[in-house]
Design an enzyme around this catalytic site. Structure first.
Site, PDB file in Angstrom:
ATOM      1  N   ASP A  54      16.655  45.565  35.652  1.00  0.00           N
ATOM      2  CA  ASP A  54      17.435  46.803  35.718  1.00  0.00           C
ATOM      3  C   ASP A  54      16.680  47.939  36.396  1.00  0.00           C
ATOM      4  O   ASP A  54      17.289  48.950  36.757  1.00  0.00           O
ATOM      5  CB  ASP A  54      17.830  47.247  34.303  1.00  0.00           C
ATOM      6  CG  ASP A  54      18.886  46.347  33.680  1.00  0.00           C
ATOM      7  OD1 ASP A  54      19.401  45.468  34.392  1.00  0.00           O
ATOM      8  OD2 ASP A  54      19.197  46.533  32.487  1.00  0.00           O
ATOM      9  N   ASP A  68      11.116  69.769  26.070  1.00  0.00           N
ATOM     10  CA  ASP A  68      10.395  69.055  27.115  1.00  0.00           C
ATOM     11  C   ASP A  68      11.083  69.176  28.474  1.00  0.00           C
ATOM     12  O   ASP A  68      10.417  69.220  29.514  1.00  0.00           O
ATOM     13  CB  ASP A  68      10.245  67.576  26.735  1.00  0.00           C
ATOM     14  CG  ASP A  68       9.276  67.377  25.582  1.00  0.00           C
ATOM     15  OD1 ASP A  68       8.461  68.292  25.331  1.00  0.00           O
ATOM     16  OD2 ASP A  68       9.340  66.327  24.929  1.00  0.00           O
ATOM     17  N   GLU A  83       7.446  60.649  35.027  1.00  0.00           N
ATOM     18  CA  GLU A  83       7.621  59.341  35.662  1.00  0.00           C
ATOM     19  C   GLU A  83       8.550  59.402  36.856  1.00  0.00           C
ATOM     20  O   GLU A  83       9.348  60.332  37.011  1.00  0.00           O
ATOM     21  CB  GLU A  83       8.185  58.324  34.659  1.00  0.00           C
ATOM     22  CG  GLU A  83       9.657  58.444  34.369  1.00  0.00           C
ATOM     23  CD  GLU A  83      10.010  59.447  33.293  1.00  0.00           C
ATOM     24  OE1 GLU A  83      11.010  60.175  33.487  1.00  0.00           O
ATOM     25  OE2 GLU A  83       9.322  59.517  32.273  1.00  0.00           O
TER      26      GLU A  83
END
Length: 296
Positions: free
Chosen positions: A182, A80, A153
C-alpha cells in the site's frame, strides 16, 4: 542562515496557532498580554490573529506566513499539526521553535497552554536547550512540489484505488528492493512516533542521525522496517495500474504520475526545537505514550 541563541535578552517572538480550538482563546490572549507586559515584541500570523480577535481590535502586529519577520523564537500554539506548520515556515531561517499544546496529546510540544507563562519564564531563565532535528526533502522528476520539506515523514501512498504499488527503491545509488504493497514511509527520528509507529516501525530517539524505511501493508512478510544513515539518498520509482499515486509530506499531499521517480534525502537545514531541561526522551515516552501507566 542566521544562527539564533536563546537568552534572557530575548525581545521578539513570532506566533503561529491553531484556529480550531475556540475554548483556548482566553488563555492565549492572557499569554499575549503577559508577553507584551514583559517587554517582548510579539507578532502573530495574520490568520491566527483574526481568529483570536473575533472582530475586536488588538494592539498586536501581524504577518503573513510566507513572509515571517526576524525574531528570536517562534511560538507554536496548538497541537502537532500546528507545530509541523510552524516548522515549514521558519526552519529555513534557523529560528528555534517552542511548542505549547492547546489540545490533547501534543507529542512535539514542550508543555500545555495552562503552564505557558512558566514555560516562557524557563526559556528566559536559560532552563532549556535547542535540539537540532533532521528534516527531509523530496524531489519528483515529473511534477514540482511546492513545499518539499518534512520534519516527520515522506510517505508514498495509493490514490483512490485498491491496486498495489510497486516501488523500486535504491539506497545510496545501489538497488535495495522493490516494495510491493500500500505504500512506503521514509521517516525521520522525530517522525518515528507518528505514521511510522502506526505501521510497526521502530521508535527512535529524536536526535539520532538515521532514517527509517517502513513499508505499509507489504505483500511479502520479509519486507521489514529498515534503519539507515541519515545521509542516505533514497530513490523510489513507483509503478501501479492506477494513473497516479500520492506523496504525503507531513500530511500535505501531492499527486504524482505513475512511473515517476522520487528522490528523498536529508534537507540542507534542520528544525531547531526548544525543549525544557526537565524534559527528556524517557519521560516523554512515559508521559505521552503512557509507558508509565500501571507502574509504581
Amino acid at each position: 542562515m542566521k544562527k539564533y541563541y536563546l537568552c534572557s535578552e530575548m525581545k521578539q517572538l513570532v506566533i503561529f496557532g491553531n484556529t480550531y480550538q475556540r475554548g483556548e482563546v482566553d488563555p492565549v490572549l492572557s499569554l499575549l498580554e503577559h508577553l507584551q507586559q514583559s517587554g517582548i515584541e510579539v507578532a502573530v500570523e495574520r490568520g491566527y490573529l483574526s481568529f483570536l480577535c473575533q472582530g475586536r481590535e488588538m494592539p498586536v502586529a501581524s504577518f503573513d506566513a510566507a513572509n515571517v519577520p526576524d525574531a528570536d523564537m517562534a511560538l507554536s500554539l496548538g497541537g502537532d499539526g500546528t507545530f509541523l506548520t510552524t516548522v515549514m515556515w521558519v526552519s529555513r531561517m534557523g529560528m528555534p521553535i517552542l511548542g505549547i499544546n492547546t489540545g490533547h496529546l501534543g507529542y512535539l510540544t514542550a508543555g500545555h497552554i495552562g503552564d505557558a507563562r512558566e514555560l516562557v519564564a524557563d526559556v528566559l531563565a536559560g532552563n532549556c536547550r535547542i535540539e537540532e532535528r533532521t528534516m527531509l526533502q523530496v524531489d519528483c522528476d515529473a511534477v514540482e512540489i511546492s513545499h518539499p520539506w518534512a520534519l516527520n515523514e515522506i510517505a508514498v501512498l495509493r490514490h483512490d484505488t485498491s491496486s498495489m504499488l510497486d516501488m523500486e527503491t535504491r539506497l545510496r545509488g545501489h538497488e535495495l528492493t522493490t516494495y510491493r504493497g500500500d505504500g512506503l514511509i521514509v521517516s525521520t527520528p522525530t517522525g518515528s512516533t507518528a505514521y511510522n509507529m502506526s505501521v510497526g516501525g521502530p521508535i527512535l530517539e529524536p536526535t539520532t542521525s538515521c532514517l527509517v524505511l517502513s513499508p505499509i501493508s507489504p505483500h511479502s512478510l520479509t519486507m521489514r522496517p529498515l534503519v539507515v544513515r541519515d545521509d542516505s539518498a533514497i530513490v523510489v520509482r513507483t509503478h501501479s495500474r492506477a494513473s497516479h499515486y500520492e506523496v504525503s509530506i507531513d500530511g500535505e499531499v501531492t499527486l504524482c504520475p505513475t512511473g515517476s521517480t522520487l528522490t528523498i534525502a536529508r534537507a540542507p537545514y534542520c528544525a531547531r526545537v526548544v525543549q525544557l531541561e526537565s524534559n527528556n526522551f524517557a519521560s516523554t515516552l512515559r508521559k505521552k505514550l503512557l509507558w508509565g501507566t500501571g507502574q509504581p
